[in-house]
Design a protein around this motif. Structure first.
Motif, PDB file in Angstrom:
ATOM      1  N   UNK B 191      26.216  28.501  40.453  1.00  0.00           N
ATOM      2  CA  UNK B 191      25.647  29.497  39.559  1.00  0.00           C
ATOM      3  C   UNK B 191      26.167  29.306  38.138  1.00  0.00           C
ATOM      4  N   UNK B 192      27.474  29.152  38.017  1.00  0.00           N
ATOM      5  CA  UNK B 192      28.080  28.955  36.699  1.00  0.00           C
ATOM      6  C   UNK B 192      27.552  27.699  36.012  1.00  0.00           C
ATOM      7  N   UNK B 193      27.448  26.625  36.762  1.00  0.00           N
ATOM      8  CA  UNK B 193      26.972  25.361  36.190  1.00  0.00           C
ATOM      9  C   UNK B 193      25.529  25.463  35.705  1.00  0.00           C
ATOM     10  N   UNK B 194      24.688  26.121  36.491  1.00  0.00           N
ATOM     11  CA  UNK B 194      23.270  26.212  36.092  1.00  0.00           C
ATOM     12  C   UNK B 194      23.083  27.105  34.866  1.00  0.00           C
ATOM     13  N   UNK B 195      23.864  28.185  34.781  1.00  0.00           N
ATOM     14  CA  UNK B 195      23.783  29.050  33.595  1.00  0.00           C
ATOM     15  C   UNK B 195      24.268  28.281  32.357  1.00  0.00           C
ATOM     16  N   UNK B 196      25.325  27.501  32.547  1.00  0.00           N
ATOM     17  CA  UNK B 196      25.830  26.674  31.453  1.00  0.00           C
ATOM     18  C   UNK B 196      24.753  25.686  30.992  1.00  0.00           C
ATOM     19  N   UNK B 201      20.767  23.431  27.328  1.00  0.00           N
ATOM     20  CA  UNK B 201      19.472  22.746  27.206  1.00  0.00           C
ATOM     21  C   UNK B 201      18.403  23.595  26.511  1.00  0.00           C
ATOM     22  N   UNK B 202      18.713  24.856  26.192  1.00  0.00           N
ATOM     23  CA  UNK B 202      17.695  25.743  25.603  1.00  0.00           C
ATOM     24  C   UNK B 202      17.142  25.180  24.296  1.00  0.00           C
ATOM     25  N   UNK B 203      17.976  24.515  23.520  1.00  0.00           N
ATOM     26  CA  UNK B 203      17.511  23.988  22.229  1.00  0.00           C
ATOM     27  C   UNK B 203      16.365  22.976  22.413  1.00  0.00           C
ATOM     28  N   UNK B 204      16.355  22.298  23.564  1.00  0.00           N
ATOM     29  CA  UNK B 204      15.254  21.357  23.817  1.00  0.00           C
ATOM     30  C   UNK B 204      14.001  22.053  24.364  1.00  0.00           C
ATOM     31  N   UNK B 205      14.164  23.284  24.809  1.00  0.00           N
ATOM     32  CA  UNK B 205      13.038  24.029  25.389  1.00  0.00           C
ATOM     33  C   UNK B 205      12.997  25.434  24.777  1.00  0.00           C
ATOM     34  N   UNK B 206      12.800  25.547  23.450  1.00  0.00           N
ATOM     35  CA  UNK B 206      12.897  26.868  22.809  1.00  0.00           C
ATOM     36  C   UNK B 206      11.839  27.853  23.314  1.00  0.00           C
ATOM     37  N   UNK B 207      10.741  27.342  23.903  1.00  0.00           N
ATOM     38  CA  UNK B 207       9.685  28.245  24.367  1.00  0.00           C
ATOM     39  C   UNK B 207       9.884  28.702  25.808  1.00  0.00           C
ATOM     40  N   UNK B 208      11.025  28.378  26.408  1.00  0.00           N
ATOM     41  CA  UNK B 208      11.261  28.783  27.789  1.00  0.00           C
ATOM     42  C   UNK B 208      11.111  30.291  27.948  1.00  0.00           C
ATOM     43  N   UNK B 209      10.503  30.715  29.056  1.00  0.00           N
ATOM     44  CA  UNK B 209      10.372  32.157  29.304  1.00  0.00           C
ATOM     45  C   UNK B 209      11.731  32.797  29.570  1.00  0.00           C
ATOM     46  N   UNK B 210      12.748  31.962  29.732  1.00  0.00           N
ATOM     47  CA  UNK B 210      14.093  32.509  29.951  1.00  0.00           C
ATOM     48  C   UNK B 210      14.871  32.669  28.640  1.00  0.00           C
ATOM     49  N   UNK B 211      14.264  32.284  27.508  1.00  0.00           N
ATOM     50  CA  UNK B 211      15.018  32.193  26.251  1.00  0.00           C
ATOM     51  C   UNK B 211      15.788  33.484  25.918  1.00  0.00           C
ATOM     52  N   UNK B 212      15.114  34.629  26.018  1.00  0.00           N
ATOM     53  CA  UNK B 212      15.803  35.854  25.592  1.00  0.00           C
ATOM     54  C   UNK B 212      16.933  36.204  26.571  1.00  0.00           C
ATOM     55  N   UNK B 224      16.453  31.648  37.173  1.00  0.00           N
ATOM     56  CA  UNK B 224      16.094  30.250  36.891  1.00  0.00           C
ATOM     57  C   UNK B 224      15.139  29.723  37.960  1.00  0.00           C
ATOM     58  N   UNK B 225      15.461  29.985  39.232  1.00  0.00           N
ATOM     59  CA  UNK B 225      14.588  29.483  40.306  1.00  0.00           C
ATOM     60  C   UNK B 225      13.201  30.132  40.246  1.00  0.00           C
ATOM     61  N   UNK B 226      13.139  31.430  39.954  1.00  0.00           N
ATOM     62  CA  UNK B 226      11.833  32.098  39.879  1.00  0.00           C
ATOM     63  C   UNK B 226      11.022  31.552  38.703  1.00  0.00           C
ATOM     64  N   UNK B 227      11.694  31.304  37.572  1.00  0.00           N
ATOM     65  CA  UNK B 227      10.992  30.736  36.405  1.00  0.00           C
ATOM     66  C   UNK B 227      10.494  29.323  36.716  1.00  0.00           C
ATOM     67  N   UNK B 228      11.268  28.585  37.489  1.00  0.00           N
ATOM     68  CA  UNK B 228      10.834  27.235  37.883  1.00  0.00           C
ATOM     69  C   UNK B 228       9.543  27.314  38.694  1.00  0.00           C
ATOM     70  N   UNK B 229       9.460  28.298  39.589  1.00  0.00           N
ATOM     71  CA  UNK B 229       8.244  28.500  40.388  1.00  0.00           C
ATOM     72  C   UNK B 229       7.046  28.799  39.501  1.00  0.00           C
TER      73      UNK B 229
END
Lengths: 323, 323
Positions: B191-196, B201-212, B224-229
């Motif tokens: 969990x910690x690693x994926x949040x890190x 990596x957000x700077x490469x994907x600024x339009x991610x629905x997870x950005x906020x 993260x897993x739900x957004x991937x789906x």
């Protein structure tokens, strides 16, 4: 002919021979006989093994012989039922029911396991493993496999197949392995894998001092390590990736199993300087608690000529202790 | 207040609480009490734990209580001596001598182990592990660790640290891990690693629905897993590397240990579709014999709210069975 002390009959079945011997409780081989094995058909395979056993038992005095015969064999063994299930070298073979076939005939109990489990028990009863309740035996030869001892007991797993470390992941997009993956330890660190690399990479290093040996198909891993020491770039590259990939896998194993010692054997590892390089890598990279608990990474003291017979006898001892 | 059946007192010490409960032999929690833990100093850490225990024992009837208390705690435990040696979260702490401090005072035997070993015993006595002599319990939460059961026995290793799978090699030149290496499973799959990674990596994907959520520091692995789906590319990349790295490590473990089942738990794994993806990867890539022997890769049935207490009680049962 025999001393008065009790002994155990051990049978070591390899791809080129059946070796049968009588081993004392101190691990001394008091008598042994080598027989040819015939792999050319399943019928001949069986008869060559069973004829060897019949011949050896006929020759022996049975005075003082222990009640269990141990059989160590390459490939996959059903330990519980005493059956040799087969080997990748003998595709499609029917299983050999050693216990069923031999127990009634000769009146001995029969313990069967694979050669690496047998060698691990030899370490436990007769080798450096005597000092440890938790250790690993790692065999690096044509292939790579391990035996795991946890709290004084051999870890066998659900199908007696624990210790299959040759296919641990050591890097993406490497050579394809016979298992179907392309990331396996064996492709970088087994004797077979390193010889394959020497052949494959020779075109990039045509001036290698190993060129003629590689071309004639006579190069072996010990040649590669010695050439690396002399500064040969092809050998150096193979050597470096050996240390890296074997090191990574030993670090994984230390972190997963927290052993007190790793005892290594097999034809590839004959040089103390390689052991020193592996040790340095592992102690530098393993997690702190298991690294502190690891006392040594060391070469076996059991000679390659006797370890198969000793292992087969130790299988018999271990089987008696468990039953 | 209590039923007439016998029960065991279990103590679950986590980074945010001390949970103490009374557990029947069928694994029913008949009473429990939650206490705050104070990590602000070593003195307060000890007194907050010991005061909790004193309070709980004062409140209980001792009728029908079993003679051993089990304590599960994060970090490193000396199982043999019943001592908590410390944790990376509490650098430099002196060890806590639970057995010495509590045994004489209350008249109970004291069994102590780490939380993952405790949860593994909970699987063995009360969960899906009851069906198996050889299985792995894998916990994927803030960190990643495993418990190994071989032939019905928990594999503890030389320093009771076996199962430290979070630092298995899954690829070169990844993010640095707190252990000092840059190849660890935890950096890709905890969990910690994926949040890190989401932050990095957000700077490469600024339009991610997870950005906020990422920017506000509230994103968790389930998001993260739900957004991937939903097809989010940043989440998809993290998800893919989760499956790849976790899959590689499970394949390694299947090849090394030849288990009948892998039972998974922890906050990161809450979705059956993730388990299906992991299963597909493992059955496709593990060696043939151990793959055929593996019956399932499955989620635990023991709820996250109770597994700590159940595990602590099972520690007590296991300790009594061994002594």
């Amino acid at each position: 002919m025999y001393p008065d002390e009790p002994f155990t009959i051990g049978i070591d079945i390899g791809a080129t021979k059946v070796l049968i011997g009588s081993v004392t409780q101190e691990g001394k081989v008091v008598h042994q006989q080598r027989y040819d094995i015939d792999l050319s058909s399943e019928q001949l395979l069986r008869s060559s093994i069973y004829d060897s056993i019949a011949n050896y038992i006929d020759l022996q005095q049975v005075r003082n012989v222990s009640k269990t015969i141990g059989i160590g064999v390459f490939g996959h063994v059903d330990f519980e039922h005493g059956e040799w299930m087969g080997s990748m070298r003998l595709p499609g073979m029917d299983k050999v029911r050693f216990r069923e076939d031999l127990q009634a005939k000769y009146g001995f109990d029969i313990a069967v396991d694979n050669d690496v489990h047998a060698a691990t028990l030899a370490e436990m009863y007769l080798g450096k493993g005597r000092q440890y309740r938790n250790f690993l035996y790692v065999n690096v030869g044509t292939g790579i496999a391990a035996g795991i001892v946890s709290d004084g007991r051999l870890v066998r797993g659900a199908a007696n197949y624990a210790g299959e470390i040759g296919h641990i992941f050591v890097g993406k997009d490497m050579e394809p392995c016979m298992c179907g993956s392309n990331w396996c330890l064996e492709t970088a660190a087994s004797g077979g894998g390193m010889i394959h690399r020497a052949n494959r990479w020779l075109m990039d290093y045509p001036d290698s001092i190993l060129a003629s040996k590689i071309q004639s198909g006579t190069v072996v891993s010990v040649d590669i390590f010695r050439a690396a020491l002399l500064g040969d770039p092809l050998a150096g590259k193979i050597h470096q990736e050996f240390i890296w990939s074997m090191g990574i896998v030993l670090v994984n194993l230390v972190n997963i199993l927290n052993p007190e010692a790793i005892i290594m054997g097999g034809g590839v590892l004959q040089d103390e300087w390689l052991m020193k390089e592996l040790s340095t890598f592992v102690f530098e990279h393993a997690a702190k608690v298991p690294s502190n608990a690891l006392k040594e990474i060391t070469l076996t003291e059991l000679g390659p000529q006797v370890v198969g017979l000793l292992g087969a006898s130790c299988l018999a001892w271990n089987y008696e202790a468990m039953n």
